[in-house]
Scaffold this active site. Structure first.
Site, PDB file in Angstrom:
ATOM      1  N   GLU A 301      37.295 -30.176  24.759  1.00  0.00           N
ATOM      2  CA  GLU A 301      37.420 -31.555  25.220  1.00  0.00           C
ATOM      3  C   GLU A 301      37.173 -32.505  24.043  1.00  0.00           C
ATOM      4  OE1 GLU A 301      36.172 -34.306  29.013  1.00  0.00           O
ATOM      5  OE2 GLU A 301      34.639 -33.050  28.130  1.00  0.00           O
ATOM      6  N   GLY A 435      25.887 -32.493  23.372  1.00  0.00           N
ATOM      7  CA  GLY A 435      24.712 -32.035  24.106  1.00  0.00           C
ATOM      8  C   GLY A 435      25.051 -30.810  24.919  1.00  0.00           C
ATOM      9  N   ALA A 436      26.220 -30.846  25.601  1.00  0.00           N
ATOM     10  CA  ALA A 436      26.688 -29.721  26.405  1.00  0.00           C
ATOM     11  C   ALA A 436      28.148 -29.968  26.777  1.00  0.00           C
ATOM     12  CB  ALA A 436      25.835 -29.567  27.664  1.00  0.00           C
ATOM     13  N   MET A 437      28.815 -28.934  27.317  1.00  0.00           N
ATOM     14  CA  MET A 437      30.213 -29.043  27.726  1.00  0.00           C
ATOM     15  C   MET A 437      30.443 -28.228  28.991  1.00  0.00           C
ATOM     16  SD  MET A 437      33.228 -30.160  27.383  1.00  0.00           S
ATOM     17  CE  MET A 437      34.551 -29.710  28.500  1.00  0.00           C
ATOM     18  N   GLU A 438      31.125 -28.867  29.975  1.00  0.00           N
ATOM     19  CA  GLU A 438      31.189 -28.346  31.339  1.00  0.00           C
ATOM     20  C   GLU A 438      32.291 -27.331  31.601  1.00  0.00           C
ATOM     21  OE1 GLU A 438      33.679 -32.247  31.398  1.00  0.00           O
ATOM     22  OE2 GLU A 438      31.860 -31.511  30.430  1.00  0.00           O
ATOM     23  N   HIS A 470      23.790 -32.605  34.922  1.00  0.00           N
ATOM     24  CA  HIS A 470      25.017 -33.320  34.529  1.00  0.00           C
ATOM     25  C   HIS A 470      26.200 -32.348  34.477  1.00  0.00           C
ATOM     26  CE1 HIS A 470      27.103 -36.637  32.334  1.00  0.00           C
ATOM     27  NE2 HIS A 470      27.798 -35.612  31.840  1.00  0.00           N
ATOM     28  N   GLU A 471      26.009 -31.217  33.813  1.00  0.00           N
ATOM     29  CA  GLU A 471      27.114 -30.269  33.645  1.00  0.00           C
ATOM     30  C   GLU A 471      27.488 -29.582  34.960  1.00  0.00           C
ATOM     31  OE1 GLU A 471      28.639 -30.639  30.979  1.00  0.00           O
ATOM     32  OE2 GLU A 471      27.030 -31.747  30.021  1.00  0.00           O
TER      33      GLU A 471
END
Length: 1032
Positions: A301, A435-438, A470-471
């Site tokens: 993304e 921070g993170a990726m879903e 969040h993820e």
């Protein structure tokens, strides 16, 4: 995704995940918005309207210097319309000031009669031609003259050249919608020794509209062979054309592909593993034995799936994926789906094949990893949940497993739709920028975002819980229902941010998430008050603009307006029911903003049915937010709304109106939710009546609305008197709201700094976290501006003011273990400020704790919320800085390591500053993913901020190679380096540097924000320095 905001270590929601309209103004456009705002040189009108002549001629196959008659007609038409005239004449104007007339010459010769006649004759001809053009029936100038009416496309598209010299058959950023991918069969063969990979991609497609071309995305892939198969026909070789600037490839056909036909495109290719943080990239870490371990992971993304395999890389092109990856026997692989089988290959490698995805996915959600990670697993809510890490950090995965399991169960019930995949993996990647990726079924994280020690404080656990929340929310909002295009990114990110806070508040109430969400809303307003902001839903036309959508407007403002909507809906369950309706109606599909509002409107069963779309359109379609001004005569209150715009002058005044659900309480009832009353302000002004004897009014109850309130002199005086009598007459959120609003109004120029200090007089009685932390943050901004402007006397007085007013509360703070999250936040803010201002008691206590920590060889633990304070104090001494660097290199626990790094970067030693900046760029001792954090921390110090600005200028090309133009990392770097400048000299320097970059970054929105912020800082200083000298 979730991004890390370097400004607020304790605000994980200011981490925008991967990497967080009207047409957005670029730097040129700001001239239209603000006459006071300097602009880069305007484009030549010919350049704006027409393709460069050389490119037009080359594309059409003509010689460089040839011009046919049609071209001459076009050129003549342009001149006839005055374009060249305007351009040439403007170039001759005085550069001293474009707005002032030149003084007339002292003498002027009288024109001859002949000259007068000729001039009149020319004017008559020009006027006649102009009138003829004006009254012609919709004439559009085209290649062959004036034949086409305006209703048709005025100019033929100019097709670019492919890499092989042929015309590329597509001329737009967005792909055509004539072909729809149905499924991908991907085979990937990464070589972690040579850092390369080969791929074999088979794309099954259907033809939606008859076409002679297939256009898709590919970036940095060397396509070796391509075949095409239509229906039952035999496969045949085809030529692939590539246009690199738009990362597109195309296949052309002599005959049309007919609507309804099915076809298959097969592509073999090779590529290098990426050395940045996107695409299919290589990563490494050092294990406990000191050996370097190599792995490969993905981050797609927003626009990087095309760097791993050829694909239709836009959110609306959903398809299924079957993935096969080869690996060495001592490695393992992961992907979105469970592994179906492993097959030995003749070359000694193993090939892992994963199940075909059971859902249609956008390409940006595809993910795969080749590594040697260790998992822990358990079944939760009919799903196999696993948490992966490098083997050395397996002990830090338990909390993530517990949080993920509980949150998955919560979301399944809340959304009334079960998570659709068989498994859910959460993976900590050693080298990860976001921070993170879903990614669906395979969520990737920074190690600091997922791993937490058993003895860690609730504050550190809250960071991990909020990011996981969040993820996981994305598995519904974003993955299941996806925005159609990046202009509506907020549908993914605003919702995930809102659900993150709402879910953690419900599932983990002990983590006290409310203060964090309040602070996040304040910071979102600070950003959205700038002229360089953008609408929540805004036009996106370039890849850089796509990257720039991952910002606080899409994330935090999106979440804030959802909170406001939920708080204002008359029917208690309407918001939840509307969300469920939206998810069920559009499951597996792509949507726009109006689809969400329509779902929320459809479920309204109240008597006063509210059109949500009508209410919310004003909040998503225009940038900024309103200022509500209160004036009172007796029991009649008039509310006026206007655009709260910090850069406001005659050139930027807007007529924007918002549909504002104004909430308010008064002195008779001000704390409980049932005290709250609502007044809808749709027009420029509105009037409400109060019951008798109301002493004061507080608007925006608990700051759930996204607007700022100005009460006027009498209104502020009444609130100040009420707080001085009894602090608890308002909720802590309302008190923090007053503090935020008064500082914002001072920055706008509506109140004097004297009035700000009047509001702060009550602070000696304040003990709650959110009002204290907001006041400290705002005062610290001013202190740092004064310090860096070399106003040493005023900075010293500001320091004394802060210590005088907050010193007693600072002295009450303990240095032992504290379990209450809100008290940890308060203590961390107070002691951090005290030590940064060199309060002797704080400095001595921090030094003693560090000495004890070093002496015990790390067995004596510094409380988590105090580690940053202690490490920062330690780094100010030469000896302790070296000790801290040794501890940083030896520490494996990432949350603690990151605090040590911030401590190291806070040094005022110039040699150390230069070393740490270079080390962050090099990436061996300090990971390059931490460079934005390093730069942000260095810029906070007096010694470091100019070093950092020089470093950024000298290394710009390397920075945009590592962090793409427009990315969240670059936004942080630019803001950190420039936000504390407040002089014209610095403005000119920043302006000059960015204007020289051209396509290498000059048009970034963060550049506009930086220039605007410097001007605002300069203006505030000019207006308030006399007041500060008088009152401090």
């Amino acid at each position: 995704p979730f991004m890390l905001d370097s400004n607020l270590a304790n605000l994980p929601r200011n981490m925008i995940e991967n990497s967080m309209f009207e047409e957005e103004p670029d730097i040129v456009d700001l001239a239209k918005d603000s006459t006071a705002f300097p602009t880069f040189p305007a484009l030549d009108p010919d350049e704006v309207v027409y393709e460069p002549r050389s490119s037009r001629l080359l594309v059409r196959g003509l010689g460089e210097n040839d011009m046919d008659e049609d071209e001459e007609d076009c050129e003549s038409s342009a001149r006839l319309l005055g374009m060249s005239f305007m351009n040439r004449s403007s170039a001759l104007r005085s550069s001293s000031s474009p707005y002032t007339r030149q003084a007339p010459p002292s003498s002027c010769s009288r024109p001859s009669a002949r000259t007068m006649v000729v001039c009149v004759f020319v004017l008559v001809i020009v006027a006649s031609v102009t009138m003829a053009l004006y009254f012609l029936p919709g004439c559009t100038f085209t290649k062959t003259g004036c034949r086409k009416p305006n209703k048709t496309t005025p100019l033929e598209p100019v097709y670019p050249l492919s890499t092989n010299g042929e015309l590329f058959p597509w001329a737009q950023l967005r792909l055509p919608h004539s072909i729809r991918p149905l499924s991908y069969d991907l085979t990937l063969n990464p070589d972690l020794d040579s850092m390369t990979f080969t791929g074999h991609t088979v794309i099954q497609m259907s033809v939606l509209h008859s076409t002679k071309i297939i256009v898709l995305h590919s970036a940095n892939l060397n396509i070796i062979k391509a075949t095409f198969k239509l229906g039952d026909e035999a496969a045949r070789d085809v030529t692939v054309l590539e246009y690199k600037p738009r990362q597109q490839i195309a296949v052309k056909f002599p005959e049309e592909l007919k609507t309804g036909q099915y076809c298959v495109l097969t592509l073999d290719y090779s590529a290098n593993l990426s050395h940045t943080y996107d695409g299919f990239y290589n990563s490494s870490y050092i294990d406990k034995a000191g050996n370097k371990r190599v792995l490969a992971a993905t981050q797609f993304e927003p626009l990087s799936a095309r760097k791993a395999f050829p694909c239709f890389d836009e959110p609306a092109f959903k398809a299924t994926f079957l993935i096969k990856i080869s690996r060495k026997p001592n490695y393992m692989t992961l992907s979105n789906m469970p592994k179906a089988k492993s097959t030995p290959l003749s070359n000694g490698l193993m090939q892992d094949e994963f199940e075909k995805t059971s859902v249609n996915m956008s390409t940006y959600l595809v993910a795969f990893i080749v590594a040697n990670f260790t998992p822990i697993s358990k079944n939760a809510s009919k799903t196999l949940v696993s948490v992966y890490s490098v083997p050395e950090k397996k002990e830090y995965t338990d909390y993530a497993m517990d949080a993920a399991s509980k949150l998955l169960e919560f979301y399944n019930k809340f959304f009334d739709i079960d998570y659709p995949l068989e498994k859910l993996d959460l993976v900590a990647i050693p080298d990860f920028l976001a921070g993170a990726m879903e990614n669906w079924g395979l969520i990737t994280f920074r190690e600091t975002s997922l791993l937490v020690g058993k003895e860690s404080s609730p504050l550190e656990k809250r960071v991990v819980a909020t990011i996981i929340a969040h993820e996981l929310a994305h598995q519904w909002f974003g993955n299941m229902v996806t925005m159609s295009w990046w202009n509506d990114l907020w549908l993914n990110e605003g919702f995930a941010t809102y659900m993150e806070f709402m879910s953690v508040q419900t599932v983990f109430p002990e983590l006290d998430i409310g203060n964090l969400f309040l602070a996040v809303r304040f910071r979102a307003m600070d950003k959205d008050a700038l002229n360089s902001s953008h609408a929540v839903s805004t036009e996106v036309n370039t890849s850089e603009q796509v990257e720039e959508m991952f910002d606080s407007v899409s994330y935090e403002k999106g979440a804030s307006i959802l909170l406001m909507l939920n708080a204002s809906l008359p029917w208690n369950q309407q918001f939840t029911k509307g969300i469920i309706q939206y998810l069920k109606q559009f499951n597996g599909l792509n949507t726009g903003t109006d689809d969400l509002w329509n779902s929320l409107t459809q479920v309204d069963i109240s008597t006063q049915r509210q059109n949500v779309s009508e209410m919310m359109h004003s909040w998503t379609s225009q940038k900024g937010f309103p200022l509500v001004t209160v004036s009172r005569k007796g029991n009649q209150v008039t509310l006026m709304q206007e655009h709260f715009l910090l850069t406001s002058d005659n050139g930027t005044l807007t007529s924007s109106l918002w549909n504002i659900p104004v909430t308010y309480v008064n002195d008779s009832c001000s704390l409980a939710p049932e005290c709250r009353q609502v007044f809808t302000l749709k027009t420029k002004s509105g009037t409400l009546k109060l019951p008798g004897n109301v002493k004061w009014l507080k608007l925006n109850y608990r700051n759930t609305g996204f607007y700022i309130v100005h009460y006027g002199d009498e209104g502020w005086a009444a609130l100040i008197e009420a707080l001085s009598t009894n602090v608890t007459v308002l909720t802590p959120e309302d008190r923090a709201s007053l503090i935020h609003n008064i500082f914002a109004l001072s920055r706008l120029g509506r109140v004097s700094f004297h009035q700000v200090l009047n509001v702060l007089k009550y602070m000696s009685k304040e003990t709650e976290t959110s009002p204290v932390t907001e006041a400290l943050l705002q005062l610290n901004i001013i202190y740092r501006l004064l310090d860096k402007r070399l106003e040493h006397d005023l900075a010293a007085r500001m320091k004394s003011y802060i210590l005088d007013n907050f010193g007693p509360l600072m002295d009450k703070q303990t240095w032992g273990v504290e379990e209450n999250v809100s008290k940890q936040e308060l203590r961390s803010a107070l002691l951090g400020m005290a030590c940064s201002l060199n309060q002797d008691k704080c400095i001595q206590q921090a030094k003693a704790l560090f000495k004890e920590y070093v002496k015990s060889n790390g067995t004596t633990r510094i409380p988590d919320d105090l580690q940053q304070v202690v490490f920062t104090v330690a780094a100010q001494s030469e000896e302790d800085w070296s000790t801290l660097l040794g501890l940083f290199s030896a520490t494996t626990y990432d949350a603690e390591k990151r605090k040590m790094l911030r401590g190291l970067a806070s040094t005022q030693n110039a040699w150390h500053i230069v070393w740490i900046l270079q080390a962050g760029l090099k990436g061996d001792i300090i990971q390059t993913q931490e460079l934005p954090l390093v730069i942000n921390t260095v810029c906070n110090g007096f010694t470091g901020y100019l070093f950092a600005w020089d470093f950024i200028q000298e290394n710009w090309d390397r920075l945009i190679e590592k962090f793409s133009v427009g990315s969240y990392a670059m936004q942080i770097i630019i803001k950190s380096a420039t936000s504390q400048f407040s002089t014209k000299a610095h403005f000119d320097q920043v302006y000059g540097f960015f204007s020289s970059l051209k396509e290498r970054g000059s048009q970034m929105r963060s550049v506009q924000e930086a220039l605007e912020t410097i001007r605002l800082n300069q203006r505030w200083m000019d207006q308030n320095l006399p007041t500060l000298q008088k009152w401090l």
